[in-house]
Write an enzyme that holds these catalytic residues in place. Sequence first.
Site, short mmCIF file in Angstrom:
data_model
loop_
_atom_site.label_atom_id
_atom_site.label_comp_id
_atom_site.label_asym_id
_atom_site.label_seq_id
_atom_site.Cartn_x
_atom_site.Cartn_y
_atom_site.Cartn_z
N ARG A 58 0.80 -1.21 0.00
CA ARG A 58 0.00 0.00 0.00
C ARG A 58 0.84 1.27 0.00
O ARG A 58 0.38 2.31 -0.46
CB ARG A 58 -0.94 0.01 1.21
CG ARG A 58 -1.95 -1.12 1.21
CD ARG A 58 -2.76 -1.16 2.50
NE ARG A 58 -3.62 -2.33 2.59
CZ ARG A 58 -4.89 -2.37 2.18
NH1 ARG A 58 -5.42 -1.30 1.64
NH2 ARG A 58 -5.60 -3.47 2.32
N CYS B 224 -19.21 -3.89 4.01
CA CYS B 224 -18.70 -4.46 5.26
C CYS B 224 -19.20 -3.60 6.42
O CYS B 224 -18.91 -2.41 6.48
CB CYS B 224 -17.17 -4.48 5.22
SG CYS B 224 -16.37 -4.73 6.82
N CYS C 66 -16.47 -1.94 8.52
CA CYS C 66 -15.86 -0.85 7.75
C CYS C 66 -16.82 0.34 7.67
O CYS C 66 -16.41 1.50 7.73
CB CYS C 66 -15.51 -1.32 6.34
SG CYS C 66 -14.49 -2.81 6.28
#
Length: 466
Positions: A285, A392, A395
């Site tokens: 990332r 989600c 999330c």
Amino acid sequence: PKPFHDSMLAVTGLTWLEASWSKSGKGEKRTWLDRVTGHLDDCTCDVETIDAFNNYKLFPRLNELLENDYFRYYKVNLKKPCPFWNDNSHCGIRDCAVKPCPSDEVPDGIRSGSYKYSEEANSLAEECEEAKRLGAVDGSLSEETQQAVLQWTRHDDSSDSFCEADDIYSPDAEYVDLLLNPERYTGYKGPDAWKIWNSIYEENCFKPHNVKRPLTSGREKFKVCFPYLEVPIPFSGVCVEKRAFYRLISGLHASINIHLSARYLLQDTWSEKKWGPNVTEFQQRFDEVLTRGEGPRRLKNLYFLYLIELRALSKVLPFFDRPGFQLYTGNRSQDVEVKNLLLEILRLAKSFPLHFDENSLFAGNKKEAAKLKEEFRLHFKNISKIMDCVGCFKCRLWGKLQTQGLGTALKILFSENLIEKIPESGPSYRFQLTRQEIVALFNAFGRISTSVRELENFRNILRNMR
């Protein structure tokens, strides 16, 4: 290497040599993460000063604050439909689930509806709320209450809101214990997750309002819309407000990715689950080579976000410092202790020597500045709505909380004149914070502060791997 500024001594009590030695280690080789240093654009601050201030001083106190009852219970509606597309698919992975609190586990003072900013205002606020539900501001109410009703209405429907807040009276709204539902890797990824971030980053185009979102789920058109996500960002000619908007969203994205990498599911057996740092995930990332130079920029945007939220905390001190203000849970002795810790944190935030200057935003021609500020606000409000599209649930929970927290920080920064006029006693009608906003503000900053601290952990891991 660039010195830390004279402020390093002020924020840590360490000399420059001691701080440098503790940061770099004895003879350790530098990694790509060690090069995420130095000056931050559009600021007078640098990475080293923030690292020292956060990791040595603020993070431990903030962590302690967020473990208290007032800040650990957050009311959220995770069942709201996505307002932008009809895909209501939800993540079936067990780690995506959120466990709400049974009502008897939530402290009485929180559950009883004392969500307004202080216990002092509860009786008046309840009378106001009842009047609002009846849709009346009539002569049967006292003049003080009539005025309060109008002020609360203006607050609840006001144009200073940067977020689409949940209706906490909805039967679908439930309390969640944030400590029992921590933000961490859930396995939610792929096209659905990409669609969310695609839609979020589209807001940076400041495109005409008649263009529907998302423009496309395809990568190429997305890069045309906002092409500098994977290449050096061409900020020349882009006004400071639009740069700031992009960097806030990028910083929030970076922070979330750090949390997912730092609390990754490393082992899942019948007997135990083990969570911890996943260096491979982190490097995918953010690594300078793997991201073609973009990863370090994302991390610097995290530091920019940190400065914005820290500045908001320093500005809102007068609101919390009034004698009548209470963080009300019903446990009087604990409430007093928590307020004292909160004020200690806010004064510490105020003492930071290199704050972001929010006066650099929306300056110049008043008419154009007001128009740009409103566009800025509406774009961010749309992003808060996109959180209801996240498949989600865990999330979604943390996305909604962190966007509301950042939205509250922006509201504070752009309400400085109102905060300065807050009376020392009695309710402040012109500037208000609900309990939801307060909980979101501090937990959101807690996530950013944790991200900065986790970067130090990843630095140490990467050095030891060399």
